[in-house]
Write a protein that holds these residues in place. Sequence first.
Motif, PDB file in Angstrom:
ATOM      1  N   TYR A   3       1.020  -1.209  -0.082  1.00 38.58           N
ATOM      2  CA  TYR A   3      -0.019  -0.008  -0.166  1.00 38.58           C
ATOM      3  C   TYR A   3       1.026   1.362   0.162  1.00 38.58           C
ATOM      4  CZ  TYR A   3      -3.934   2.972   1.260  1.00 38.58           C
ATOM      5  OH  TYR A   3      -4.640   4.044   1.383  1.00 38.58           O
ATOM      6  N   PHE A   4       1.970   1.289   0.829  1.00 38.05           N
ATOM      7  CA  PHE A   4       2.568   2.354   0.996  1.00 38.05           C
ATOM      8  C   PHE A   4       3.391   2.584  -0.328  1.00 38.05           C
ATOM      9  CE2 PHE A   4       7.264   3.609   1.236  1.00 38.05           C
ATOM     10  CZ  PHE A   4       7.193   4.790   1.651  1.00 38.05           C
ATOM     11  N   VAL A   5       4.155   1.667  -0.971  1.00 41.09           N
ATOM     12  CA  VAL A   5       4.596   1.722  -2.385  1.00 41.09           C
ATOM     13  C   VAL A   5       3.694   2.252  -3.477  1.00 41.09           C
ATOM     14  CG1 VAL A   5       6.072   0.692  -4.183  1.00 41.09           C
ATOM     15  CG2 VAL A   5       6.501   0.077  -1.857  1.00 41.09           C
ATOM     16  N   ALA A   6       2.678   1.584  -3.462  1.00 39.74           N
ATOM     17  CA  ALA A   6       1.508   2.077  -4.574  1.00 39.74           C
ATOM     18  C   ALA A   6       1.089   3.147  -4.486  1.00 39.74           C
ATOM     19  CB  ALA A   6       0.351   0.927  -4.443  1.00 39.74           C
ATOM     20  N   PHE A   7       0.715   3.865  -3.079  1.00 46.18           N
ATOM     21  CA  PHE A   7      -0.176   5.081  -2.789  1.00 46.18           C
ATOM     22  C   PHE A   7       0.871   6.141  -2.434  1.00 46.18           C
ATOM     23  CE2 PHE A   7      -3.550   2.052  -2.834  1.00 46.18           C
ATOM     24  CZ  PHE A   7      -4.400   2.735  -3.626  1.00 46.18           C
ATOM     25  N   LYS A  11       8.905   4.126  -6.966  1.00 42.98           N
ATOM     26  CA  LYS A  11       8.235   2.842  -6.767  1.00 42.98           C
ATOM     27  C   LYS A  11       8.973   1.720  -7.075  1.00 42.98           C
ATOM     28  CE  LYS A  11       3.715   4.873  -7.161  1.00 42.98           C
ATOM     29  NZ  LYS A  11       2.550   5.267  -7.484  1.00 42.98           N
ATOM     30  N   PHE A  12       9.947   1.982  -8.277  1.00 43.65           N
ATOM     31  CA  PHE A  12      10.597   0.864  -8.660  1.00 43.65           C
ATOM     32  C   PHE A  12      11.692   0.675  -7.711  1.00 43.65           C
ATOM     33  CE2 PHE A  12      13.993  -0.844 -11.694  1.00 43.65           C
ATOM     34  CZ  PHE A  12      13.015  -1.761 -12.147  1.00 43.65           C
ATOM     35  N   LEU A  13      12.279   1.744  -7.198  1.00 41.26           N
ATOM     36  CA  LEU A  13      13.664   1.640  -6.183  1.00 41.26           C
ATOM     37  C   LEU A  13      12.963   0.792  -4.952  1.00 41.26           C
ATOM     38  CD1 LEU A  13      16.475   2.430  -5.839  1.00 41.26           C
ATOM     39  CD2 LEU A  13      15.624   4.413  -4.284  1.00 41.26           C
ATOM     40  N   TRP A  14      11.858   1.414  -4.603  1.00 35.75           N
ATOM     41  CA  TRP A  14      11.280   0.551  -3.274  1.00 35.75           C
ATOM     42  C   TRP A  14      10.820  -0.800  -3.695  1.00 35.75           C
ATOM     43  CZ3 TRP A  14      10.954   1.632   1.566  1.00 35.75           C
ATOM     44  CH2 TRP A  14      11.247   2.949   1.796  1.00 35.75           C
ATOM     45  N   LEU A  15      10.497  -1.187  -4.758  1.00 34.69           N
ATOM     46  CA  LEU A  15      10.273  -2.541  -5.124  1.00 34.69           C
ATOM     47  C   LEU A  15      11.363  -3.343  -5.055  1.00 34.69           C
ATOM     48  CD1 LEU A  15       7.239  -2.594  -7.808  1.00 34.69           C
ATOM     49  CD2 LEU A  15       7.195  -3.159  -5.442  1.00 34.69           C
ATOM     50  N   PRO A  24       2.157  -9.247  -5.859  1.00 33.39           N
ATOM     51  CA  PRO A  24       0.740  -9.400  -6.436  1.00 33.39           C
ATOM     52  C   PRO A  24      -0.053  -8.165  -5.773  1.00 33.39           C
ATOM     53  CG  PRO A  24       1.068 -11.153  -5.205  1.00 33.39           C
ATOM     54  CD  PRO A  24       2.482 -10.644  -5.310  1.00 33.39           C
ATOM     55  N   ILE A  25      -0.169  -7.941  -4.507  1.00 39.09           N
ATOM     56  CA  ILE A  25      -0.816  -7.007  -4.013  1.00 39.09           C
ATOM     57  C   ILE A  25      -0.538  -5.611  -4.287  1.00 39.09           C
ATOM     58  CG2 ILE A  25      -1.469  -5.888  -1.844  1.00 39.09           C
ATOM     59  CD1 ILE A  25      -0.806  -8.554  -0.391  1.00 39.09           C
ATOM     60  N   TYR A  26       0.893  -5.424  -4.455  1.00 37.01           N
ATOM     61  CA  TYR A  26       1.095  -3.911  -5.054  1.00 37.01           C
ATOM     62  C   TYR A  26       0.616  -3.757  -6.573  1.00 37.01           C
ATOM     63  CZ  TYR A  26       4.037  -0.822  -7.574  1.00 37.01           C
ATOM     64  OH  TYR A  26       4.384   0.299  -8.502  1.00 37.01           O
ATOM     65  N   VAL A  27       0.541  -4.798  -7.497  1.00 41.54           N
ATOM     66  CA  VAL A  27      -0.013  -4.704  -8.610  1.00 41.54           C
ATOM     67  C   VAL A  27      -1.633  -4.297  -8.687  1.00 41.54           C
ATOM     68  CG1 VAL A  27      -0.457  -5.830 -10.776  1.00 41.54           C
ATOM     69  CG2 VAL A  27       1.761  -6.071  -9.725  1.00 41.54           C
ATOM     70  N   SER A  28      -2.196  -5.160  -7.927  1.00 39.32           N
ATOM     71  CA  SER A  28      -3.663  -4.783  -7.560  1.00 39.32           C
ATOM     72  C   SER A  28      -4.048  -3.631  -7.247  1.00 39.32           C
ATOM     73  CB  SER A  28      -4.252  -5.968  -6.749  1.00 39.32           C
ATOM     74  OG  SER A  28      -4.070  -5.724  -5.589  1.00 39.32           O
ATOM     75  N   LEU A  29      -3.231  -2.956  -6.404  1.00 43.40           N
ATOM     76  CA  LEU A  29      -3.519  -1.651  -5.670  1.00 43.40           C
ATOM     77  C   LEU A  29      -2.980  -0.532  -6.794  1.00 43.40           C
ATOM     78  CD1 LEU A  29      -2.067  -2.113  -1.983  1.00 43.40           C
ATOM     79  CD2 LEU A  29      -4.484  -1.693  -2.567  1.00 43.40           C
ATOM     80  N   GLU A  30      -1.694  -0.641  -7.520  1.00 47.71           N
ATOM     81  CA  GLU A  30      -1.294   0.158  -8.443  1.00 47.71           C
ATOM     82  C   GLU A  30      -2.513   0.272  -9.459  1.00 47.71           C
ATOM     83  OE1 GLU A  30       1.330   1.916  -8.092  1.00 47.71           O
ATOM     84  OE2 GLU A  30       1.009   2.678 -10.078  1.00 47.71           O
ATOM     85  N   LYS A  31      -3.192  -0.718  -9.876  1.00 47.48           N
ATOM     86  CA  LYS A  31      -3.866  -0.642 -11.127  1.00 47.48           C
ATOM     87  C   LYS A  31      -5.504   0.110 -10.561  1.00 47.48           C
ATOM     88  CE  LYS A  31      -5.588  -4.641 -12.030  1.00 47.48           C
ATOM     89  NZ  LYS A  31      -5.788  -5.955 -12.236  1.00 47.48           N
TER      90      LYS A  31
END
Lengths: 350, 292
Positions: free
Chosen positions: B97-101, B106-110, B177-184
């Motif tokens: 959630y933090f990374v997505a919002f 973002k890329f660095l964090w991932l 997967p959670i990041y991807v769904s939040l990012e979307k």
Amino acid sequence: MSFLSVSQVSKAFGGARVVDAVDLSVERGMFFSLLGPSGCGKSTLLRMIAGFETPDHGIITIDGVAMNGVPPNLRPTNMVFQSYAIFPHLNVFDNIAYGLRKSGLSSDELRRKVEAMLATVRLEGLGARAADQLSGGQRQRVALARALVREPKVLLLDEPLGALDKRLREAMQIELRAIQRKVGITFVLVTHDQEEALSLSDRVAVMSGGRILQVASPRELYDRPNCREVADFIGEINFFHATVKEVTESSVTVNGGLLGIVALPKTNVANGITAGDHVLLAIRPEHVGIAPQGLSGTIAAATFLGERSHFHVKIPGRTEPIAVSGQAPAGESVSLEFPPEKLIALPATG
Amino acid sequence: MRERGGVADKGRNVRQGYALLAPTLVVVGLTLAAPLGLLLITSLKSQSGIGFEAGWTLAQYSEVLGRGSYRILFARSVVVAALVTALTVALAYPMAYFVAFHARRKFLWLILLTIPFWTSYLLRVFAWKIILGYGGVINSGLLGLGLIAEPLGSLLYNPFAVVVTLAHAWAAFAILPIYVSLEKIDRSLLEAGSDLGDSKLRRFLRITLPLSMPGVIGAAILIFVPTTGDFVTPELVGGPAGAMIANIIETQFTQVGNWPLGAALALVSMTMVAVLAGLFVAAARAAARAVR
Ligand SMILES: Nc1ncnc2c1ncn2[C@@H]1O[C@H](COP(=O)(O)OP(=O)(O)OP(=O)(O)O)[C@@H](O)[C@H]1O
Ligand SMILES: [Mg+2]
């Protein structure tokens, strides 16, 4: 104080002033439009009224209550988003009911309200439809219904018809106006389509570069633009450079170059113009007359539009062709007249 | 005429579809279906010496379903896997959630969040052994601070150690997967939620959470399924009290030499996981749909 008032509101993003000391006042129940080219800050202004952006300066009040510091969920506004923002995991009914769930309505009342709203936006019987099975026009109606059902004091619409094709857009314009009359809620609509703004609104504010250029009724904007930019933005218009010779109680005499010495009624002249000023004379294509005697020129390009034609006339001594709308004469040559009562004088600067 | 053209088109489409699928079908057939078939055949035999007795029998299944000690192992596997899944998802969700919002890069964090997973799974398990061990990091730290007089013996070799180790081991599989769904999630949906009167918390519960459910379900399956079948971690940090069903299956094949029993245990375990995963997906979907 007016119902919705925006005073001296400014907003900058990273140094660039996107909204610059804007003043607006909108009366209760009015259909108000913010019209301006892309990127002029219309959405930003609307989002400040909704509470999604915080003004750097200035005050916004709705029905006498200052909105500074009030979060969007507690404001008496609702928004129709440009992308519609329909909740994809909810069906039409639940999308519309979304903003009513917390209000302590009984489920019967809630159902009744949503059904009534479905009828208002002509989506009867589509309550159970999934959000992803809607056409563009239907999505637009759901977005409108979802906002209206909360009976906001001010409804904000960010280019709500922008994503629709021309036919549907025109049909929805008529419907939008009818719905606004019916519910009596104050509408503030953002658009870059001048026809849309003129045909829908009671009043229109023309914006450019973060500033408000003119606020007036559609008729007034068309007939009496207060500056070159507004005149240019609202429909087509011809300009002539001129110098003011004399200003009297009832008329203003100017030296209009090719047009010669013309006396305009005082009401056609922008405020603050005095003798010796450089001004622009402006006239709409449909006001240019075709007369046996007048400024003669040749027709450069013509478009036949049914009853009337639109044509451009080249005149010796002027690079810009003159746009004329009317009955095109047979042949190439034509002579034009410019009725003084249809000419308006605008400041040449700005 | 038209009708027949349509049918012919359909036939061609179907054939094209199979042609595109062919390589996958071959791989799946050889590496998944064939071994499963062998496993099923094996489970219907019974061991004699180093070979199988002739004839078919369901004896292995009655052994598997009848023995209390197996049932305990099954139950422990499911409970541990459920705990690992719940813990991992609960820890991964806020990070994703933090990374997505909120994160700017973002890329660095991932990358930073997944760096630990560039090392071997075994290394990570051993690292936890060192952290939780009798003379490990936690114990020596607490001793050094004078908070305890003697090392805690209860940190390692129990189901708790298995849960902690696996929760860490799987973190990346949950975050992504959670990041991807939040990012979307379209940000204007969140603004619409606020606009329609929701506080940030209500908006999260009514929009963000249901819309990120596919990511949560994906993460949960990705973790739950391999965890029930894991035998390395229980072996290394679980001790006898932390043994899981896969440890017994492994023993049947490598030490006891009772392949049919091992095969039956494996098949029962797979069926159980499939049923539980299916129930979980249905429940999670229903929960997300119940949100209004
Ligand atoms: N969050 C933001 N951060 C930085 N710049 C922004 C932000 N929002 C808007 N801007 C900039 O502010 C300017 C005005 O944006 P705004 O969205 O208000 O324009 P608009 O008049 O609505 O245009 P359009 O008709 O294209 O929607 C643009 O130049 C835009 O790039
Ligand atoms: Mg905009």
